[in-house]
Design a protein around this motif. Structure first.
Motif, PDB file in Angstrom:
ATOM      1  N   VAL A  34      32.778  35.057  44.909  1.00  0.00           N
ATOM      2  CA  VAL A  34      31.887  35.604  43.995  1.00  0.00           C
ATOM      3  C   VAL A  34      31.492  36.917  44.829  1.00  0.00           C
ATOM      4  O   VAL A  34      30.610  36.702  45.874  1.00  0.00           O
ATOM      5  N   ALA A  35      31.800  38.180  44.237  1.00  0.00           N
ATOM      6  CA  ALA A  35      31.500  39.366  45.266  1.00  0.00           C
ATOM      7  C   ALA A  35      32.103  40.473  44.644  1.00  0.00           C
ATOM      8  O   ALA A  35      33.045  40.474  43.745  1.00  0.00           O
ATOM      9  N   PRO A  36      31.671  41.726  44.867  1.00  0.00           N
ATOM     10  CA  PRO A  36      32.271  43.116  44.293  1.00  0.00           C
ATOM     11  C   PRO A  36      33.693  42.908  44.681  1.00  0.00           C
ATOM     12  O   PRO A  36      34.057  42.687  45.760  1.00  0.00           O
ATOM     13  N   GLY A  37      34.444  43.160  43.606  1.00  0.00           N
ATOM     14  CA  GLY A  37      35.955  43.349  44.133  1.00  0.00           C
ATOM     15  C   GLY A  37      36.526  41.886  44.155  1.00  0.00           C
ATOM     16  O   GLY A  37      37.826  41.856  44.469  1.00  0.00           O
ATOM     17  N   ALA A  38      36.076  40.764  43.370  1.00  0.00           N
ATOM     18  CA  ALA A  38      36.409  39.382  43.770  1.00  0.00           C
ATOM     19  C   ALA A  38      37.865  39.231  42.956  1.00  0.00           C
ATOM     20  O   ALA A  38      38.522  38.447  43.391  1.00  0.00           O
ATOM     21  N   GLY A  39      38.086  40.012  41.830  1.00  0.00           N
ATOM     22  CA  GLY A  39      39.326  40.038  40.910  1.00  0.00           C
ATOM     23  C   GLY A  39      40.595  40.551  41.913  1.00  0.00           C
ATOM     24  O   GLY A  39      41.615  39.796  41.811  1.00  0.00           O
ATOM     25  N   GLU A  40      40.221  41.544  42.656  1.00  0.00           N
ATOM     26  CA  GLU A  40      41.506  42.083  43.472  1.00  0.00           C
ATOM     27  C   GLU A  40      41.509  41.084  44.705  1.00  0.00           C
ATOM     28  O   GLU A  40      42.650  40.938  45.019  1.00  0.00           O
ATOM     29  N   MET A  41      40.466  40.494  45.332  1.00  0.00           N
ATOM     30  CA  MET A  41      40.757  39.454  46.310  1.00  0.00           C
ATOM     31  C   MET A  41      41.597  38.140  45.983  1.00  0.00           C
ATOM     32  O   MET A  41      42.471  37.845  46.475  1.00  0.00           O
ATOM     33  N   ILE A  42      40.948  37.570  44.728  1.00  0.00           N
ATOM     34  CA  ILE A  42      41.779  36.293  44.379  1.00  0.00           C
ATOM     35  C   ILE A  42      43.039  36.616  43.767  1.00  0.00           C
ATOM     36  O   ILE A  42      43.886  35.524  44.018  1.00  0.00           O
ATOM     37  N   GLN A  43      43.519  37.664  43.463  1.00  0.00           N
ATOM     38  CA  GLN A  43      45.202  37.809  43.484  1.00  0.00           C
ATOM     39  C   GLN A  43      45.791  37.504  44.415  1.00  0.00           C
ATOM     40  O   GLN A  43      46.781  37.123  44.556  1.00  0.00           O
ATOM     41  N   LEU A  44      45.410  38.239  45.696  1.00  0.00           N
ATOM     42  CA  LEU A  44      46.019  38.030  46.997  1.00  0.00           C
ATOM     43  C   LEU A  44      45.998  36.411  47.395  1.00  0.00           C
ATOM     44  O   LEU A  44      46.771  35.861  47.764  1.00  0.00           O
ATOM     45  N   ALA A  45      44.617  36.017  47.151  1.00  0.00           N
ATOM     46  CA  ALA A  45      44.449  34.617  47.734  1.00  0.00           C
ATOM     47  C   ALA A  45      45.509  33.656  46.810  1.00  0.00           C
ATOM     48  O   ALA A  45      45.793  32.691  47.236  1.00  0.00           O
ATOM     49  N   GLY A  46      45.473  33.988  45.638  1.00  0.00           N
ATOM     50  CA  GLY A  46      46.138  33.289  44.657  1.00  0.00           C
ATOM     51  C   GLY A  46      47.630  33.064  45.216  1.00  0.00           C
ATOM     52  O   GLY A  46      48.063  31.786  44.853  1.00  0.00           O
ATOM     53  N   ILE A  47      48.287  33.832  45.820  1.00  0.00           N
ATOM     54  CA  ILE A  47      49.692  33.690  46.272  1.00  0.00           C
ATOM     55  C   ILE A  47      49.566  32.560  47.479  1.00  0.00           C
ATOM     56  O   ILE A  47      50.675  31.810  47.203  1.00  0.00           O
ATOM     57  N   ALA A  48      48.697  32.561  48.170  1.00  0.00           N
ATOM     58  CA  ALA A  48      48.856  31.522  49.199  1.00  0.00           C
ATOM     59  C   ALA A  48      48.410  30.394  48.553  1.00  0.00           C
ATOM     60  O   ALA A  48      49.019  29.108  48.953  1.00  0.00           O
ATOM     61  N   VAL A  49      47.494  30.221  47.849  1.00  0.00           N
ATOM     62  CA  VAL A  49      47.172  28.824  47.003  1.00  0.00           C
ATOM     63  C   VAL A  49      48.223  28.150  46.313  1.00  0.00           C
ATOM     64  O   VAL A  49      48.658  26.907  46.205  1.00  0.00           O
ATOM     65  N   LYS A  50      48.858  29.015  45.411  1.00  0.00           N
ATOM     66  CA  LYS A  50      50.094  28.707  44.670  1.00  0.00           C
ATOM     67  C   LYS A  50      51.283  28.380  45.900  1.00  0.00           C
ATOM     68  O   LYS A  50      51.921  27.531  45.264  1.00  0.00           O
TER      69      LYS A  50
END
Length: 487
Positions: free
Chosen positions: A439-455
């Motif tokens: 939860v943060a400004p720009g969280a959508g941009e951050m989660i796209q990249l974090a999503g690669i690692a989690v996937k």
């Protein structure tokens, strides 16, 4: 295949249907037809993601002047011109629609029909123009639509489709609902200067998301001036003049001289929609708002399409029932996107469309992958999430939770109380990161990249081995060393 007019006929020109049609035609050489009864681009491009995100951008500029003053700039906040923004918005949507219609579809060799299509049988569609066309395969990609609650006079309220075409913004609005659409528009309209009240019948907004993140977002919305009421349901709605005599001891109403009439504000098919509305709640509160906006759910677009007559089974809420390859109970008919009510996200519909083409036209059976899908909720602050919530993970195995909440440097410097949240949910046994929530400004941009690692199945130690980028908010994702709790 020569016995059919088309190898594939797609019903629906949204993101999923368009992707399937153009890839099948442009890359496999299939003869493809597509019918769209409304505007090309579908919900996402015309009535959803794209115009909503542009409104998010617009709503965030209101606070820039005061923030800049804290950094030494001499700036004053101006006023927001809805007409100027709305005019620009409509031109942009027209531009995007032309890309879908001409560049993507016609440019790939797809024949388009501006008409409503319904099934006659497993291989035949009938258009509202009277044309009857046959196809070896039919793909249903008709999406969904917003629904109003089942209460008298619900048609006095707006739904998400109506918001983008308002000729003027209301001075006050009630948003009914607690899902991501309700919360996003509450933040948007609040940022544009509208007096926003939000009613939700549940105990906390954003049901189904991580509990800790939900709480932080609710607090932030209230701190920004949104009058949020949980545990509150609408039981009565009507015109202000229709309210019972003696009511109104707890009324809010703008002065009559400041209210817009339904004709001035609504801009809808019904002239009384969008005008001042009286609302009574399950808690006994009664109030008048310039407009009411229902964000109380969506339903698949399957009515009067001839689906069941053709043998297609429908599931709960009228959703088209499909298997993992998006095939319906009728072998020649497939369905993708929101009409199946699986994961109602545009990128998912596109992936389902690609998997359909791979399965049917390339002879490579490919199931749609619905695991570990990253997504974002564009509230203020934003919410990015991928994987399991803490609550979901605890139900299936022993976990550790790594979490931190803090005031980010940019806003802490100027004395704003804003907080952000970084959270990892980790399997005790495998050490895999099961969920990441930001939860943060720009969280959508951050989660796209974090999503690669989690996937990819990254472990907590993989995150730990990653060097932090300093000073950033996101560095906290790789610097949390000790779990705050386990279970």
């Amino acid at each position: 295949m020569a016995d059919f007019d088309y190898d594939l006929f797609v019903i629906g020109g949204g993101s999923g249907g368009t992707r399937a049609a153009r890839v099948a035609a442009g890359e496999t050489g299939a003869r493809v037809g597509l019918a769209e009864e409304s505007r090309y681009g579908g919900t996402c491009v015309i009535r959803g993601c794209v115009p909503k995100k542009l409104m998010v951008f617009a709503s965030e500029y209101g606070g820039i002047a005061s923030d800049a003053q804290g950094y030494g700039w001499s700036m004053e906040r101006g006023s927001f011109d809805w007409q100027a923004f709305s005019g620009h918005l409509q031109k942009e949507l027209d531009r995007l629609e032309s890309i879908y219609r001409d560049t993507l579809l016609k440019g790939s060799g797809v024949t388009t029909y501006d008409a409503r299509a319904r099934l006659r049988d497993p291989h035949t569609v009938e258009l509202s123009t009277g044309e009857v066309l046959s196809a070896k395969h039919i793909l249903v990609a008709t999406g969904g639509r917003p629904v109003r609650p089942d209460i008298p006079n619900a048609d006095l309220g707006l739904v998400s489709d109506d918001i983008f075409g308002l000729p003027e913004l209301p001075k006050s609005i009630l948003i009914v609902g607690g899902g991501y659409i309700a919360c996003e528009f509450a933040c948007i309209l609040n940022g544009l200067g509208v007096d926003v009240t939000q009613y939700y019948r549940g105990a906390q907004i954003l049901r189904g998301f991580d509990e800790e993140a939900r709480g932080l977002i609710a607090d932030a919305m209230s701190a920004r001036g949104i009058d949020l009421h949980t545990g509150t349901d609408v039981i009565e709605i009507g015109h202000p003049d229709d309210r019972p005599s003696g009511a109104g001891t707890n009324m809010y109403a703008a002065p009559a001289s400041e209210r817009q009439s339904g004709a001035e504000q609504g801009g809808q098919a019904r002239p009384d929609r969008g005008g001042p509305v009286r609302v009574k709640t399950s808690t006994g509160r009664e109030a008048v708002f310039d407009a009411v906006f229902f964000a109380t759910g969506r339903a698949p677009n399957t009515a009067d399409m001839g689906l069941e007559e053709a043998g297609v089974k429908l599931g709960r809420g009228g959703a088209v029932a499909v298997d993992k390859y998006s095939q319906t109970s009728v072998p020649s008919i497939y369905a993708i996107g929101d009409v199946t009510n699986r994961v109602n996200l545009t990128p998912v519909a596109i992936r389902e469309g690609m998997a359909f083409v791979e399965t049917v036209f390339r002879g490579n059976p490919t199931p749609a992958d619905h695991e570990m899908i990253p997504s974002a909720v564009f509230t203020q602050p934003e919410f990015g999430t991928v994987g399991l919530t803490e609550e979901q993970a605890m139900e299936q195995e022993e976990i550790e939770v790594y979490c931190t909440s803090f005031r980010p440097m940019q806003t802490a410097f100027i004395g704003r109380p804003d907080r952000v949240l970084m959270k990892l949910v980790v399997s005790k046994e495998t050490r895999r990161v099961l969920g990441c929530h930001i939860v943060a400004p720009g969280a959508g941009e951050m989660i796209q990249l974090a999503g690669i690692a989690v996937k990819m199945g990254a472990t907590k130690e993989d995150f730990d081995r990653t060097v932090a980028v300093h000073p950033t908010m996101a560095e906290e994702i790789v610097t949390m060393r000790k779990p705050v709790r386990s279970g």
